[in-house]
Design a protein around this motif. Structure first.
Motif, PDB file in Angstrom:
ATOM      1  N   GLU A 152       0.795  -1.218   0.000  1.00 23.45           N
ATOM      2  CA  GLU A 152       0.000   0.000   0.000  1.00 23.45           C
ATOM      3  C   GLU A 152       0.838   1.283   0.000  1.00 23.45           C
ATOM      4  OE1 GLU A 152      -0.643  -2.532   2.287  1.00 23.45           O
ATOM      5  OE2 GLU A 152      -2.319  -3.357   1.153  1.00 23.45           O
ATOM      6  N   THR A 153       2.159   1.194   0.167  1.00 19.01           N
ATOM      7  CA  THR A 153       2.998   2.388   0.215  1.00 19.01           C
ATOM      8  C   THR A 153       3.013   3.069  -1.154  1.00 19.01           C
ATOM      9  OG1 THR A 153       4.417   1.354   1.870  1.00 19.01           O
ATOM     10  CG2 THR A 153       5.304   3.277   0.724  1.00 19.01           C
TER      11      THR A 153
ATOM     12  N   ILE B 285       7.515  -5.476   3.498  1.00 21.52           N
ATOM     13  CA  ILE B 285       6.862  -6.736   3.840  1.00 21.52           C
ATOM     14  C   ILE B 285       5.506  -6.782   3.167  1.00 21.52           C
ATOM     15  CG2 ILE B 285       5.868  -5.788   5.955  1.00 21.52           C
ATOM     16  CD1 ILE B 285       6.368  -8.548   7.250  1.00 21.52           C
ATOM     17  N   ASP B 286       5.142  -7.973   2.747  1.00 22.58           N
ATOM     18  CA  ASP B 286       3.814  -8.186   2.182  1.00 22.58           C
ATOM     19  C   ASP B 286       2.858  -8.389   3.347  1.00 22.58           C
ATOM     20  OD1 ASP B 286       1.489  -9.098   0.979  1.00 22.58           O
ATOM     21  OD2 ASP B 286       2.288 -11.091   0.615  1.00 22.58           O
ATOM     22  N   THR B 287       1.942  -7.458   3.527  1.00 24.41           N
ATOM     23  CA  THR B 287       1.003  -7.556   4.643  1.00 24.41           C
ATOM     24  C   THR B 287      -0.365  -8.049   4.219  1.00 24.41           C
ATOM     25  OG1 THR B 287       0.387  -5.239   4.349  1.00 24.41           O
ATOM     26  CG2 THR B 287       2.142  -5.726   5.945  1.00 24.41           C
ATOM     27  N   THR B 288      -0.518  -8.352   2.941  1.00 17.35           N
ATOM     28  CA  THR B 288      -1.822  -8.825   2.502  1.00 17.35           C
ATOM     29  C   THR B 288      -1.944 -10.317   2.734  1.00 17.35           C
ATOM     30  OG1 THR B 288      -1.096  -9.291   0.262  1.00 17.35           O
ATOM     31  CG2 THR B 288      -1.941  -7.075   0.687  1.00 17.35           C
ATOM     32  N   SER B 289      -3.145 -10.775   2.874  1.00 19.05           N
ATOM     33  CA  SER B 289      -3.347 -12.205   3.084  1.00 19.05           C
ATOM     34  C   SER B 289      -3.857 -12.898   1.826  1.00 19.05           C
ATOM     35  CB  SER B 289      -4.348 -12.425   4.225  1.00 19.05           C
ATOM     36  OG  SER B 289      -5.557 -11.783   3.926  1.00 19.05           O
ATOM     37  N   ILE B 290      -4.107 -12.150   0.773  1.00 14.24           N
ATOM     38  CA  ILE B 290      -4.584 -12.735  -0.476  1.00 14.24           C
ATOM     39  C   ILE B 290      -3.402 -12.875  -1.419  1.00 14.24           C
ATOM     40  CG2 ILE B 290      -6.101 -12.407  -2.470  1.00 14.24           C
ATOM     41  CD1 ILE B 290      -7.862 -10.684  -0.607  1.00 14.24           C
ATOM     42  N   LYS B 291      -3.134 -14.083  -1.846  1.00 16.20           N
ATOM     43  CA  LYS B 291      -2.032 -14.330  -2.755  1.00 16.20           C
ATOM     44  C   LYS B 291      -2.559 -14.395  -4.182  1.00 16.20           C
ATOM     45  CE  LYS B 291       1.303 -14.779   0.191  1.00 16.20           C
ATOM     46  NZ  LYS B 291       2.341 -13.782   0.243  1.00 16.20           N
TER      47      LYS B 291
ATOM     48  N   GLY C  42      -2.703 -12.604  -8.383  1.00 19.19           N
ATOM     49  CA  GLY C  42      -3.099 -11.393  -9.073  1.00 19.19           C
ATOM     50  C   GLY C  42      -1.895 -10.661  -9.622  1.00 19.19           C
ATOM     51  N   ASP C  43      -2.064 -10.126 -10.827  1.00 22.09           N
ATOM     52  CA  ASP C  43      -0.952  -9.449 -11.497  1.00 22.09           C
ATOM     53  C   ASP C  43      -0.436  -8.256 -10.711  1.00 22.09           C
ATOM     54  OD1 ASP C  43      -1.023 -11.263 -13.545  1.00 22.09           O
ATOM     55  OD2 ASP C  43      -2.265 -10.011 -14.848  1.00 22.09           O
ATOM     56  N   GLU C  44      -1.333  -7.449 -10.141  1.00 21.92           N
ATOM     57  CA  GLU C  44      -0.886  -6.261  -9.413  1.00 21.92           C
ATOM     58  C   GLU C  44      -0.061  -6.663  -8.194  1.00 21.92           C
ATOM     59  OE1 GLU C  44      -2.719  -2.456  -7.021  1.00 21.92           O
ATOM     60  OE2 GLU C  44      -3.936  -3.399  -8.560  1.00 21.92           O
ATOM     61  N   TRP C  45      -0.517  -7.688  -7.486  1.00 24.02           N
ATOM     62  CA  TRP C  45       0.203  -8.149  -6.304  1.00 24.02           C
ATOM     63  C   TRP C  45       1.587  -8.650  -6.689  1.00 24.02           C
ATOM     64  CZ3 TRP C  45       2.298 -12.771  -4.795  1.00 24.02           C
ATOM     65  CH2 TRP C  45       2.711 -12.834  -3.462  1.00 24.02           C
ATOM     66  N   ILE C  46       1.673  -9.458  -7.726  1.00 30.41           N
ATOM     67  CA  ILE C  46       2.965 -10.014  -8.161  1.00 30.41           C
ATOM     68  C   ILE C  46       3.895  -8.902  -8.612  1.00 30.41           C
ATOM     69  CG2 ILE C  46       4.063 -11.453  -9.932  1.00 30.41           C
ATOM     70  CD1 ILE C  46       1.540 -13.261  -9.737  1.00 30.41           C
ATOM     71  N   THR C  47       3.391  -7.936  -9.354  1.00 31.76           N
ATOM     72  CA  THR C  47       4.204  -6.809  -9.806  1.00 31.76           C
ATOM     73  C   THR C  47       4.721  -6.009  -8.628  1.00 31.76           C
ATOM     74  OG1 THR C  47       2.950  -6.681 -11.860  1.00 31.76           O
ATOM     75  CG2 THR C  47       4.172  -4.712 -11.217  1.00 31.76           C
ATOM     76  N   THR C  48       3.888  -5.804  -7.630  1.00 32.07           N
ATOM     77  CA  THR C  48       4.288  -5.036  -6.456  1.00 32.07           C
ATOM     78  C   THR C  48       5.371  -5.770  -5.678  1.00 32.07           C
ATOM     79  OG1 THR C  48       2.070  -4.118  -6.369  1.00 32.07           O
ATOM     80  CG2 THR C  48       3.423  -3.836  -4.424  1.00 32.07           C
TER      81      THR C  48
ATOM     82  N   GLY D 163       9.104  -4.497  -4.978  1.00 30.99           N
ATOM     83  CA  GLY D 163       9.636  -4.452  -3.625  1.00 30.99           C
ATOM     84  C   GLY D 163      11.015  -5.086  -3.552  1.00 30.99           C
ATOM     85  N   ILE D 164      11.198  -6.194  -4.234  1.00 35.37           N
ATOM     86  CA  ILE D 164      12.505  -6.855  -4.262  1.00 35.37           C
ATOM     87  C   ILE D 164      13.492  -6.023  -5.076  1.00 35.37           C
ATOM     88  CG2 ILE D 164      13.771  -8.899  -5.054  1.00 35.37           C
ATOM     89  CD1 ILE D 164      11.162 -10.503  -4.388  1.00 35.37           C
TER      90      ILE D 164
END
Length: 176
Positions: A40-41, A78-84, A86-92, A96-97
């Protein structure tokens, strides 16, 4: 009572012999805690971080680790979401890395069995990020440890973050 004069004379002699006290140096300014960055940052607020990779079952330890790193001036991602998924999540996660200057992997059997942890390790390796395995369990005989075999680990005996943190801080580069 009859020795007060002698005692007073000794005190005066001692005071004249003692060197003037040196000024007490000021304590260094405390390190302000570094921020925690997450999915979310906003991009404008992102800065180089230590990427923390862990299994969800180790979230309490990861939280303690992050608090210690932040108190030492290391911003953490850190990944604080609990839903694994989705393209947006993977891109984020990939960003982050990419924006990290190091990765700390909280190593347990569950973490090494996680596809997401393994993918994060591989992505960091491809980006030539320093990877520091933080061993919560002895997994040296487990083939899933293979992606981390060349990285110098730090042990956390009895899952004691306070004991492991000084060694981890030695292994980390200074925050940029």
């Amino acid at each position: 009572v009859n020795r007060h004069v002698a005692i007073d004379a000794l005190i005066a002699q001692c005071e004249s012999l003692s060197a003037p006290s040196a000024p007490v140096p000021e304590a260094p300014a405390p390190i302000s805690p570094a921020p925690l960055l997450t999915i979310e940052t906003p991009r404008a607020e992102q800065r180089p971080t230590v990427f923390i990779s862990y299994a969800r079952v180790d979230a309490a330890f990861a939280g303690e680790l992050i608090a210690g790193l932040q108190a030492s001036g290391h911003a953490c991602w850190i990944d604080t979401t609990s839903i694994k998924g989705g393209d947006e999540w993977i891109t984020t996660i990939a960003e982050g890395i990419r924006n990290s200057y190091a990765m700390v992997v909280v190593v347990t059997r569950r973490a090494l069995e996680s596809r997401w942890v393994r993918d994060e390790i591989l992505w960091a390796r491809k980006r030539n990020k320093p990877i520091i395995p933080l061993l919560l369990e002895d997994v040296s005989d487990d083939s899933t440890y293979f992606p981390l075999i060349g990285d110098q680990p730090v042990s956390a005996p009895d899952r004691d973050c306070a004991r492991a943190l000084p060694r981890l801080l030695e292994a980390l580069t200074a925050p940029p």
